[in-house]
Scaffold this active site. Structure first.
Site, PDB file in Angstrom:
ATOM      1  CG  HIS A  54      -6.287   5.697  -7.026  1.00 50.60           C
ATOM      2  ND1 HIS A  54      -7.615   5.544  -6.744  1.00 50.60           N
ATOM      3  CD2 HIS A  54      -6.212   6.128  -8.305  1.00 50.60           C
ATOM      4  CE1 HIS A  54      -8.315   5.855  -7.821  1.00 50.60           C
ATOM      5  NE2 HIS A  54      -7.485   6.227  -8.773  1.00 50.60           N
ATOM      6  CG  ASP A  88      -1.988   9.123 -14.220  1.00 49.71           C
ATOM      7  OD1 ASP A  88      -2.358   8.856 -15.364  1.00 49.71           O
ATOM      8  OD2 ASP A  88      -2.703   9.684 -13.383  1.00 49.71           O
TER       9      ASP A  88
HETATM   10  N1  CMC Z   1       3.562  10.569  -2.208  1.00 47.36           N
HETATM   11  C1  CMC Z   1       3.791  10.703  -0.892  1.00 47.36           C
HETATM   12  N2  CMC Z   1       2.818  10.653   0.049  1.00 47.36           N
HETATM   13  C2  CMC Z   1       1.572  10.455  -0.384  1.00 47.36           C
HETATM   14  C3  CMC Z   1       1.258  10.292  -1.759  1.00 47.36           C
HETATM   15  C4  CMC Z   1       2.316  10.354  -2.684  1.00 47.36           C
HETATM   16  N3  CMC Z   1       2.077  10.232  -3.981  1.00 47.36           N
HETATM   17  N4  CMC Z   1      -0.075  10.125  -1.905  1.00 47.36           N
HETATM   18  C5  CMC Z   1      -0.590  10.164  -0.666  1.00 47.36           C
HETATM   19  N5  CMC Z   1       0.405  10.357   0.259  1.00 47.36           N
HETATM   20  C6  CMC Z   1       0.232  10.409   1.709  1.00 47.36           C
HETATM   21  C7  CMC Z   1      -0.345  11.749   2.135  1.00 47.36           C
HETATM   22  O1  CMC Z   1       0.662  12.672   2.463  1.00 47.36           O
HETATM   23  C8  CMC Z   1      -1.182  11.358   3.331  1.00 47.36           C
HETATM   24  O2  CMC Z   1      -0.316  11.226   4.426  1.00 47.36           O
HETATM   25  P1  CMC Z   1      -0.839  11.584   5.912  1.00 47.36           P
HETATM   26  O3  CMC Z   1      -1.957  10.617   6.202  1.00 47.36           O
HETATM   27  O4  CMC Z   1       0.366  11.361   6.773  1.00 47.36           O
HETATM   28  O5  CMC Z   1      -1.297  13.013   5.853  1.00 47.36           O
HETATM   29  C9  CMC Z   1      -1.697   9.959   2.993  1.00 47.36           C
HETATM   30  O6  CMC Z   1      -0.739   9.428   2.065  1.00 47.36           O
HETATM   31  C10 CMC Z   1      -3.076   9.957   2.353  1.00 47.36           C
HETATM   32  O7  CMC Z   1      -3.082  10.883   1.246  1.00 47.36           O
HETATM   33  P2  CMC Z   1      -4.312  11.802   0.842  1.00 47.36           P
HETATM   34  O8  CMC Z   1      -3.811  12.938   0.038  1.00 47.36           O
HETATM   35  O9  CMC Z   1      -5.123  12.082   2.068  1.00 47.36           O
HETATM   36  O10 CMC Z   1      -5.127  10.775  -0.066  1.00 47.36           O
HETATM   37  P3  CMC Z   1      -6.214  11.173  -1.125  1.00 47.36           P
HETATM   38  O11 CMC Z   1      -7.065   9.974  -1.287  1.00 47.36           O
HETATM   39  O12 CMC Z   1      -6.891  12.447  -0.764  1.00 47.36           O
HETATM   40  O13 CMC Z   1      -5.333  11.468  -2.429  1.00 47.36           O
HETATM   41  C11 CMC Z   1      -4.178  11.205  -4.460  1.00 47.36           C
HETATM   42  C12 CMC Z   1      -5.163  10.575  -3.478  1.00 47.36           C
HETATM   43  C13 CMC Z   1      -4.159  10.382  -5.754  1.00 47.36           C
HETATM   44  C14 CMC Z   1      -4.636  12.637  -4.831  1.00 47.36           C
HETATM   45  C15 CMC Z   1      -2.759  11.237  -3.809  1.00 47.36           C
HETATM   46  O14 CMC Z   1      -2.331   9.909  -3.531  1.00 47.36           O
HETATM   47  C16 CMC Z   1      -1.732  11.959  -4.688  1.00 47.36           C
HETATM   48  O15 CMC Z   1      -1.615  13.180  -4.593  1.00 47.36           O
HETATM   49  N6  CMC Z   1      -0.963  11.209  -5.529  1.00 47.36           N
HETATM   50  C17 CMC Z   1      -0.051  11.813  -6.470  1.00 47.36           C
HETATM   51  C18 CMC Z   1      -0.828  12.309  -7.680  1.00 47.36           C
HETATM   52  C19 CMC Z   1      -1.277  11.179  -8.571  1.00 47.36           C
HETATM   53  O16 CMC Z   1      -0.510  10.261  -8.900  1.00 47.36           O
HETATM   54  N7  CMC Z   1      -2.541  11.268  -9.012  1.00 47.36           N
HETATM   55  C20 CMC Z   1      -3.106  10.292  -9.981  1.00 47.36           C
HETATM   56  C21 CMC Z   1      -4.287   9.563  -9.436  1.00 47.36           C
HETATM   57  S1  CMC Z   1      -4.739   8.175 -10.474  1.00 47.36           S
HETATM   58  C22 CMC Z   1      -5.364   8.868 -11.926  1.00 47.36           C
HETATM   59  C23 CMC Z   1      -6.548   9.736 -11.740  1.00 47.36           C
HETATM   60  O17 CMC Z   1      -7.420   9.482 -10.920  1.00 47.36           O
HETATM   61  O18 CMC Z   1      -6.655  10.704 -12.496  1.00 47.36           O
END
Ligand code: CMC
Length: 427
Positions: free
Chosen positions: A305, A362
């Site tokens: 998140h 989720d």
């Molecule tokens: N699985 C594996 N690696 C992950 C995941 C995951 N679900 N989420 C983040 N990472 C890693 C990512 O690869 C990155 O690694 P590095 O620093 O080595 O490049 C690091 O963790 C930080 O991730 P980010 O994408 O820069 O973080 P963000 O804050 O931009 O993204 C997120 C947050 C929710 C989009 C992301 O965690 C994600 O894609 N999760 C899966 C989708 C999900 O469950 N979304 C629901 C969010 S909660 C409900 C809502 O808000 O609607």
């Protein structure tokens, strides 16, 4: 207010006020930065930018805290109802008994949609994703309710807000009914907000539908858990759309469009699909390895998140609710076992520990919704239904703020510098 923040650029020094809220990090008020220095700030994805002042919802992502107008989400989920939380978000306080009855009565009286709106559904293909239908039909509300679109009139704003909260279950249930070829079911004012939604979704005109109180309670709790979440992508979309003075129904349609994406509300659908694809606990290590592989775009859906760097408090309530629903329905789902084991394995894996990746709301919601009988394509629709009250509360807050201006981010331009047009025969 704390000390000023000191800033130096091109040899000149500037100071900017540091503002403190009631909770959360201080913010550096840089509104005069461009006028004074000619520089913009650069923050793609708004990871360090507070876009507004708000009294609605507070999240401490490090501690896993979520408060609505000060009340912890766990207490609201345990003791309150969605209508109470809707009152809290929209009107600022938990209602007294009289206010509660007045508010639920108002919402109940707005649950029907204009009869002509039914015709909109016929324009969609039967296999249209219900979120596509939601974007279209909610946007179309802007063509119907002209008596509640003067955004400068607080009373009209409240009527539009009530209409949106009240009509969303009807519109969502109609999207579902259309997709399965069943007749639309009109609202029943004798039922609760959530009971009414269940009946419009799962009832048929040929039979009486009896609402299961345990499912009604679980569904109501799911709505509470999704009611608001401060300045997330869809809420910011609603605020940005609304900042131009746009029609409130159209603004909420914009929020629905944003929510649809798999990184946001679409994650519950993606999470359940992933858990089903894993299918058996034996295959979990394979998927964990894929999630950790930099060359594989796969991510554990329902994990991680932007704000929570701890357990999402909504995920804990959701996990408890899965057990309650399973007990009520006397079902067992191997997918739940996969989810529990996947969570345990990920929470003990250094990759997820180091990056502070925890289950989010989720991760478990799809398992419950599926047990209740919703197809995966409806999951994000239910999120939109519940989030509508947050969207309208945030929209109202923004419009009533005297300092409100149109939202207009800046950019770091990296395209070509000025050049002269070349006619086509010379290119
Ligand atoms: N699985 C594996 N690696 C992950 C995941 C995951 N679900 N989420 C983040 N990472 C890693 C990512 O690869 C990155 O690694 P590095 O620093 O080595 O490049 C690091 O963790 C930080 O991730 P980010 O994408 O820069 O973080 P963000 O804050 O931009 O993204 C997120 C947050 C929710 C989009 C992301 O965690 C994600 O894609 N999760 C899966 C989708 C999900 O469950 N979304 C629901 C969010 S909660 C409900 C809502 O808000 O609607």
């Amino acid at each position: 207010m704390g000390d000023n923040a000191k800033f130096s650029i091109n040899g000149d020094n500037y100071e900017y006020p540091v503002l403190s809220g009631t909770e959360g990090p201080d913010v550096v008020d840089i509104r005069k930065l461009y006028g004074q220095t000619g520089a913009f700030t650069y923050d793609p994805g708004f990871t360090s930018t507070a876009s507004c002042e708000s009294e609605l919802t507070f999240i401490d992502g490090g501690e896993g805290v979520l408060l609505h107008r000060g009340y912890p989400i766990e207490q609201l989920a345990e003791n309150s109802s969605f209508m109470e939380v809707a009152h809290l978000l929209l009107r600022g306080e938990l209602p007294t008994a009289d206010e509660y009855s007045d508010f639920t009565n108002t919402i109940t009286r707005h649950t029907m949609v204009h009869e002509q709106l039914r015709g909109f559904y016929q324009g969609f293909r039967r296999d249209a994703h219900p979120m596509a239908i939601m974007c279209g039909v909610v946007g179309a509300l802007s063509a119907f309710y002209h008596d509640s679109t003067d955004i400068n009139d607080p009373a009209q704003r409240m009527i539009a807000s009530h209409r949106l909260v009240a009509k969303m279950p009807t519109i969502a249930a109609m999207a579902y009914k259309y997709s399965i070829g069943q007749p639309f079911v009109y609202p029943d004012n004798e039922l609760s907000y959530t009971g009414n939604f269940l009946r419009m979704t799962f009832g048929v005109p040929a039979e009486e539908y009896v609402v299961n109180p345990a499912i009604e309670k679980a569904m109501d709790r799911i709505f509470i858990l999704h009611a608001d979440h401060e300045q997330n992508a869809s809420t910011s979309t609603v605020r940005l759309a609304g900042s131009s003075g746009a029609n409130p129904f159209a603004c909420i349609a914009a929020g629905i469009a944003c929510l649809w994406g798999p990184a946001h509300g679409g994650a519950n659908e993606a999470a359940l699909n992933m858990l089903k694809e894993i299918g058996h606990p034996d295959r979990i290590p394979e998927y964990i390895a894929r999630a950790k592989d930099k060359d594989d775009p796969f991510r554990l859906m329902g994990f991680g998140h932007r704000v929570y760097k701890n357990y999402d408090p909504r995920a804990s309530v959701m996990q408890e609710t899965v057990r309650e629903v399973f007990d009520t329905l006397k079902v067992k789902d191997p997918v739940f076992e996969v989810a529990l084991q996947l969570e345990e394995m990920a929470l003990n894996d250094p990759y997820f520990i180091d990056k502070k990746l925890f289950p989010n709301v989720d991760f478990y919601s799809g398992i419950i919704l599926s047990a209740i009988g919703f197809p995966t394509s409806m999951f994000t629709v239910l999120f939109a239904l519940a989030r509508t009250v947050g969207w309208v509360a945030q929209w109202n807050e923004m419009i009533s703020d005297p300092g409100q201006r149109i939202g207009r981010p800046r950019q770091l331009y990296t395209g070509p510098t000025k050049r002269d047009y070349v006619s086509i025969d010379k290119r």
